[in-house]
Motif scaffolding. Structure first.
Motif, PDB file in Angstrom:
ATOM      1  N   ARG A 421       0.822  -1.197   0.000  1.00 63.82           N
ATOM      2  CA  ARG A 421       0.000   0.000   0.000  1.00 63.82           C
ATOM      3  C   ARG A 421       0.865   1.259   0.000  1.00 63.82           C
ATOM      4  O   ARG A 421       0.599   2.214  -0.737  1.00 63.82           O
ATOM      5  CB  ARG A 421      -0.927   0.000   1.227  1.00 63.82           C
ATOM      6  CG  ARG A 421      -1.956  -1.112   1.210  1.00 63.82           C
ATOM      7  CD  ARG A 421      -2.998  -0.905   0.130  1.00 63.82           C
ATOM      8  NE  ARG A 421      -3.740   0.321   0.366  1.00 63.82           N
ATOM      9  CZ  ARG A 421      -4.274   1.066  -0.597  1.00 63.82           C
ATOM     10  NH1 ARG A 421      -4.109   0.730  -1.867  1.00 63.82           N
ATOM     11  NH2 ARG A 421      -4.958   2.156  -0.303  1.00 63.82           N
ATOM     12  N   THR A 424       2.501   1.811  -3.416  1.00 61.49           N
ATOM     13  CA  THR A 424       1.526   2.234  -4.427  1.00 61.49           C
ATOM     14  C   THR A 424       1.181   3.716  -4.292  1.00 61.49           C
ATOM     15  O   THR A 424       1.028   4.427  -5.287  1.00 61.49           O
ATOM     16  CB  THR A 424       0.247   1.391  -4.300  1.00 61.49           C
ATOM     17  OG1 THR A 424       0.558   0.023  -4.547  1.00 61.49           O
ATOM     18  CG2 THR A 424      -0.816   1.850  -5.289  1.00 61.49           C
ATOM     19  N   ARG A 477       0.755   1.661 -10.491  1.00 64.32           N
ATOM     20  CA  ARG A 477       1.519   2.030  -9.299  1.00 64.32           C
ATOM     21  C   ARG A 477       1.008   1.257  -8.111  1.00 64.32           C
ATOM     22  O   ARG A 477      -0.152   0.944  -8.021  1.00 64.32           O
ATOM     23  CB  ARG A 477       1.411   3.526  -9.036  1.00 64.32           C
ATOM     24  CG  ARG A 477       1.963   4.371 -10.176  1.00 64.32           C
ATOM     25  CD  ARG A 477       1.924   5.827  -9.816  1.00 64.32           C
ATOM     26  NE  ARG A 477       2.806   6.098  -8.701  1.00 64.32           N
ATOM     27  CZ  ARG A 477       2.816   7.247  -8.026  1.00 64.32           C
ATOM     28  NH1 ARG A 477       1.985   8.206  -8.360  1.00 64.32           N
ATOM     29  NH2 ARG A 477       3.640   7.435  -7.023  1.00 64.32           N
TER      30      ARG A 477
END
Length: 477
Positions: A421, A424, A477
């Motif tokens: 997470r 990203t 991403r």
């Protein structure tokens, strides 16, 4: 191995068969004593038996009826708080003395003819880095050196001491509180923050354990961090015994020291040495990539001070500071991708250590959580403005979320989810920082295993081909 002398032909109890316990048993046997070993775990007992040592339940009265006069206690075994281990209680009831491997090491030094010197480093945070940095500086200057204690090899697992050698030891409060002998040539105190309070009966007991290095040992020279009240108190006591200012070096990363004595401190990015009211040296720490952040600046000041009292000049020390690669899991830069750096600070197991990491960067994607320490992360609230977002893992996640309040955060559960997470969502200039402010034992064996897992995840992100960019178009991403 350093053979323990003075117990020839005698039975000596050894409690705890971890790294230091097994090394102690070997050292006693090498000195012609008979170690009698015990560990509450079956694996520890099996390890002792595999090396041919006698294994007896030292928590029972029987072994003490055979005239044992000494119990060597491993650091992880409580001897007073929160309650004495049953074997400790039996030893005391039998009139036996308590000691540990550090005490045996220093008692053994008094029996050797080798002209070696010992530097002992303690404090709550930065001990390992400072110890390794001192050893690195000395080694780079051509000095023979060994390093051990709470880092690397156990003290009794070191090679026999040799003339001209320096031994650099990291010593924890657990190791200091029970040692019956402490005699370093140079004693280093970095800082003190609340930790291990159940083991020491409170903060006062914790500080008392650290102080023993200076009170019992009567070191020839003291290097003392004065950024906190405990260090200032300890320095004031040491100063009374050193009116000429020849054996006390005060260090600081958060203040410019202007007293008449000997000091090493940070003046912006420059490590500065002052002596007798005049500047003696100034080194630019921006040229030292292994020493990022204010807490590493304190470590550098401490290592510089210790090296100076050992006779090294500023240029030799500067070379060592510049070439020091840093230690794993302590603000360790793992790599960079698309302007996002990944930093492993898994060793930050309390809020005070995590504070040092957060202060080192302007915009952080903070991975935190695990087994919480007393006080949680509430003391870090003034630094939440540096947190672009927190990614919370482990047992502490819900409590940390409450403490963060309006600061962006997400409950990720495990480390892999948190890294994915953060990677990203990170933007150029961000730092994805693992600085948990917690112990690791809910999901990992220790902080090292946690840091290694983070390193593998982060390096996989860094190694992704072309950084997610293809033919000028923004990739996933």
């Amino acid at each position: 191995m350093i053979a323990v002398r003075g117990y020839e032909g005698r039975r000596v109890g050894v409690l705890g068969m971890g790294r230091s316990g097994l090394a102690t048993a070997r050292a006693l046997a090498a000195g012609q004593a008979t170690p009698v070993c015990w560990d509450d775990g079956e694996a520890g007992r099996a390890a002792a038996e595999a090396e041919g040592f006698a294994v007896e339940d030292l928590a029972r009265e029987g072994p003490w009826r055979k005239g044992m006069g000494l119990l060597v206690v491993s650091p992880g075994v409580p001897h007073l708080y929160p309650a004495p281990h049953p074997a400790v209680a039996q030893a005391q009831a039998a009139g036996a003395q308590l000691d540990n491997d550090v005490g045996l090491f220093f008692r053994g030094m008094a029996m050797t003819d080798a002209e070696a010197r010992v530097v002992a480093v303690t404090g709550s945070n930065g001990k390992s880095t400072t110890t390794a940095l001192i050893a690195h500086i000395l080694r780079g200057a051509g000095r023979p050196v060994q390093m051990g204690g709470n880092i690397g090899r156990g003290v009794l697992d070191l090679d026999p001491l040799a003339d001209g050698e320096t031994v650099v030891l990291e010593l924890s409060s657990y190791q200091l509180e029970l040692a019956r002998a402490l005699a370093p040539d140079v004693a280093v105190f970095l800082n003190l923050s609340p930790d291990h309070l159940d083991r020491h009966g409170g903060e006062g007991g914790y500080f008392a354990a650290k102080r023993r290095l200076f009170e019992l040992g009567a070191p020839s020279a003291c290097v003392i961090g004065v950024d906190d009240r405990h260090g200032r108190f300890l320095a004031a006591q040491s100063r009374e015994a050193d009116p000429e200012g020849a054996r006390l070096i005060e260090i600081a990363s958060g203040a410019r020291l202007r007293g008449p004595g000997w000091s090493v401190f940070m003046n912006r990015a420059f490590l500065t040495e002052r002596r007798r009211g005049e500047q003696a040296a100034a080194l630019d720490l921006r040229a030292c990539p292994g020493l990022i952040g204010a807490h590493n600046h304190q470590n550098a000041c401490a290592a510089y001070g210790a090296a100076r009292v050992l006779g090294l000049g500023p240029k030799a020390i500067e070379a060592g500071l510049r070439s020091f690669p840093g230690l794993p899991h302590r603000l360790q830069l793992l790599g960079e991708r698309n302007g996002v750096r990944f930093v492993n600070d898994s060793k930050a197991t309390n809020a005070d250590a995590a504070e040092k990491a957060l202060l080192s960067f302007e915009r952080v994607r903070w991975i935190a959580g695990g087994v919480p320490k007393e006080g949680g992360i509430a003391p870090l609230a003034p630094l939440f403005g540096r947190v672009a977002k927190a990614y919370l893992i482990g047992q502490a996640a819900q409590d940390f979320a409450a403490a963060l309040g309006a600061t962006p955060h997400e409950l990720c559960g495990d480390l892999a989810t948190a890294v994915a997470r953060a990677a990203t969502e990170a933007e150029p200039g961000d730092v994805v920082l693992l600085s948990p402010a917690c112990a690791s034992f809910d999901q990992f064996r220790d902080f090292e295993a946690r840091g290694e897992a983070f390193a593998a995840l982060a390096q996989a992100v860094v190694a992704e081909p072309d950084g997610g960019q293809t033919d000028g178009e923004e990739g996933p991403r």
